[in-house]
Design an enzyme around this catalytic site. Sequence first.
Site, PDB file in Angstrom:
ATOM      1  N   GLU A  19     -25.359  22.018   2.687  1.00  0.00           N
ATOM      2  CA  GLU A  19     -26.260  23.463   2.942  1.00  0.00           C
ATOM      3  C   GLU A  19     -25.437  24.579   2.701  1.00  0.00           C
ATOM      4  OE1 GLU A  19     -28.111  22.789   6.712  1.00  0.00           O
ATOM      5  OE2 GLU A  19     -29.505  24.691   6.572  1.00  0.00           O
ATOM      6  N   GLU A  77     -25.169  25.182  -0.950  1.00  0.00           N
ATOM      7  CA  GLU A  77     -26.518  25.608  -1.445  1.00  0.00           C
ATOM      8  C   GLU A  77     -26.594  26.818  -1.381  1.00  0.00           C
ATOM      9  OE1 GLU A  77     -29.714  23.614   0.570  1.00  0.00           O
ATOM     10  OE2 GLU A  77     -31.188  24.348  -0.997  1.00  0.00           O
ATOM     11  N   CYS A  96     -32.073  21.389   9.976  1.00  0.00           N
ATOM     12  CA  CYS A  96     -31.712  20.270  10.695  1.00  0.00           C
ATOM     13  C   CYS A  96     -32.567  19.612  11.660  1.00  0.00           C
ATOM     14  CB  CYS A  96     -30.437  21.031  11.365  1.00  0.00           C
ATOM     15  SG  CYS A  96     -29.482  21.512  10.215  1.00  0.00           S
ATOM     16  N   SER A 145     -33.635  24.419   3.263  1.00  0.00           N
ATOM     17  CA  SER A 145     -32.737  23.934   2.451  1.00  0.00           C
ATOM     18  C   SER A 145     -32.945  22.613   2.170  1.00  0.00           C
ATOM     19  CB  SER A 145     -31.271  24.008   3.554  1.00  0.00           C
ATOM     20  OG  SER A 145     -30.534  23.011   3.003  1.00  0.00           O
ATOM     21  N   LYS A 174     -36.829  13.309  16.367  1.00  0.00           N
ATOM     22  CA  LYS A 174     -35.986  12.512  15.561  1.00  0.00           C
ATOM     23  C   LYS A 174     -36.610  10.948  15.352  1.00  0.00           C
ATOM     24  CE  LYS A 174     -32.300  15.256  14.379  1.00  0.00           C
ATOM     25  NZ  LYS A 174     -32.248  15.902  12.995  1.00  0.00           N
ATOM     26  N   GLU A 197     -38.772  11.584  12.622  1.00  0.00           N
ATOM     27  CA  GLU A 197     -37.955  12.076  11.263  1.00  0.00           C
ATOM     28  C   GLU A 197     -37.287  10.820  10.568  1.00  0.00           C
ATOM     29  OE1 GLU A 197     -34.061  13.821  11.440  1.00  0.00           O
ATOM     30  OE2 GLU A 197     -34.907  15.420   9.985  1.00  0.00           O
ATOM     31  N   GLU A 240     -39.271   9.069   2.780  1.00  0.00           N
ATOM     32  CA  GLU A 240     -38.279   9.433   1.843  1.00  0.00           C
ATOM     33  C   GLU A 240     -36.765   9.269   2.302  1.00  0.00           C
ATOM     34  OE1 GLU A 240     -40.724  11.357   3.008  1.00  0.00           O
ATOM     35  OE2 GLU A 240     -40.396  13.389   3.330  1.00  0.00           O
ATOM     36  N   CYS A 285     -30.518  21.943  20.418  1.00  0.00           N
ATOM     37  CA  CYS A 285     -30.673  20.672  20.765  1.00  0.00           C
ATOM     38  C   CYS A 285     -30.344  20.304  22.217  1.00  0.00           C
ATOM     39  CB  CYS A 285     -29.683  19.829  19.645  1.00  0.00           C
ATOM     40  SG  CYS A 285     -30.246  20.392  18.071  1.00  0.00           S
TER      41      CYS A 285
END
Lengths: 101, 419
Positions: B140, B143, B170, B190, B230, B233, B238, B393
């Site tokens: 990241e 990038e 994230c 990102s 999560k 996720e 993908e 978190c």
Amino acid sequence: MKYNYVEKAVQITRREFIGLAGVAAAALWTGAYAVTDLVEDRNKYIKMRMAGLYKDDEKQAVRQSHNNKSLMQMYGKLAGKPMSPLAEELFHTQYVNRMIS
Amino acid sequence: MQKSYQNHELHNIIQIDPKVCKGCDSCKSFCPADAIEGSYGATHSINDERCLQCGQCLVNCPFGSIQDTVDVVDDVIEKLQDGKSTVVAMVAPAVRVALGEAFGMEPGTLVTQKMYGALKKAGFKIMDVNFAADNTIMEEGTELVEKIQTYILNQPNEHNLGPLPQFTSCCPAWVRYVELYHPNLREHLSSAKSPQGMAGPVVKIYGAQEIWNVAPEDIYCVGIYPCTAKKFEASRPEFTAAADYWKKRGHSANYQDTDVVLTTRDLARLLKKLSIDIQTVEPADENDNPLAEYTGAGTIFGATGGVMEAALRTAYFVTTGQELSTLDYEPVRGLQQVKTANVPLRLKNNGPEIVLKVAVVHGTKNVEPLLKEVEQGISPYHFIEVMNCPGGCVNGGGQPINPMGTSWVGKFKAIFPWS
């Protein structure tokens, strides 16, 4: 005068009034304190957990990602460098449109 | 009607038990997506299509009426005991400062070594997601640096870069928020995956080959996160980079990068089922395990501002050629809803000085004004960190429910433990 009803007047002395007002104020004060305390407590455990992480940060001998030796070793053996073609394949993604129509 | 989930994605994770709900409306003030329906006094329900699966309502319900319905604790125990799977625990930064609470310790008690000890005793191999967080910073951060070089310094670039400002990616609830409510801005996220997204391929490719010498098919990745989103996720279609990688090299199996996700609460339950107590377990070091090596930058990912601070430490070095003299970057710390900072960078090789403008937001509702600016093309920032849960978190929807918070039932139990 047989049916002449006289309502009993509310009788409260000045001292009694001050006493009752005091009790009422104390009750309100306690309530307000309890509520603000609850809100403050809410932040307290979040802050305590955050402090734990910052303590972990300070404990580490190495504190910058680019100085993680094992990570750099992995780049050396696997993906070369960040954003190399293999890194793009393994570590990057695209996002989808989930708009509800 | 178009669905807001792709095929095979986990959803309906967070549900309200109508028998327990008192209709008090508390949850609505914590919901970042206005996904809770039902009027004051009536039983509430969650609109799954709008829900981010973040679990903020769950940890803040005064009556404990909201449940995380995805329970894989028994499946994980079965894998641990089947004798052929290599079960890898991938454990996130914020777990180590909250797991102790489920065993009667103070909030914020750092239990990293005891947690390693407990996981090993349960039969897990360990991969620290802090390592993947460092990995995320490299991707990241690189990038971001390339975007600065391309858009500010007008240097040529070979990569297909998204526009500035760059948003962090994230937080799975935040990513879902963008995809659901601002899909036109998703190019700003990102392209680097979250640490969970990176941890899976690292374990099933590098870990399989270099660390444990096992077939990737025999690895069972258990993500342990402070987060209910999560779970969603991990099931994104993908996120199969490891299986795709091995298919090009003669393998054929299909699997997700992260097989299942446990929350901090789930992990505590699993350890208790196996009669392992964090208070008394033998602590363990993982000094000889490369996938458990992490830096201070990786560990602060779990607090609001932490991803930004970690990224700045590396971006500063990459652009200026020097390490930051003070690593603690105070302007991005703390619980202010929106934090901003201007970071001057004197570019290496006698380059010009540029000012990097950053913003840090926690609580997804607070990000709307910044999104408006981005939509109108007047955003002054280059890099914006967003975490869905207030505080980051550490206060995630998968953390132990703390009796200090708004959960009155928990508070009651803390005062009257026999009730």
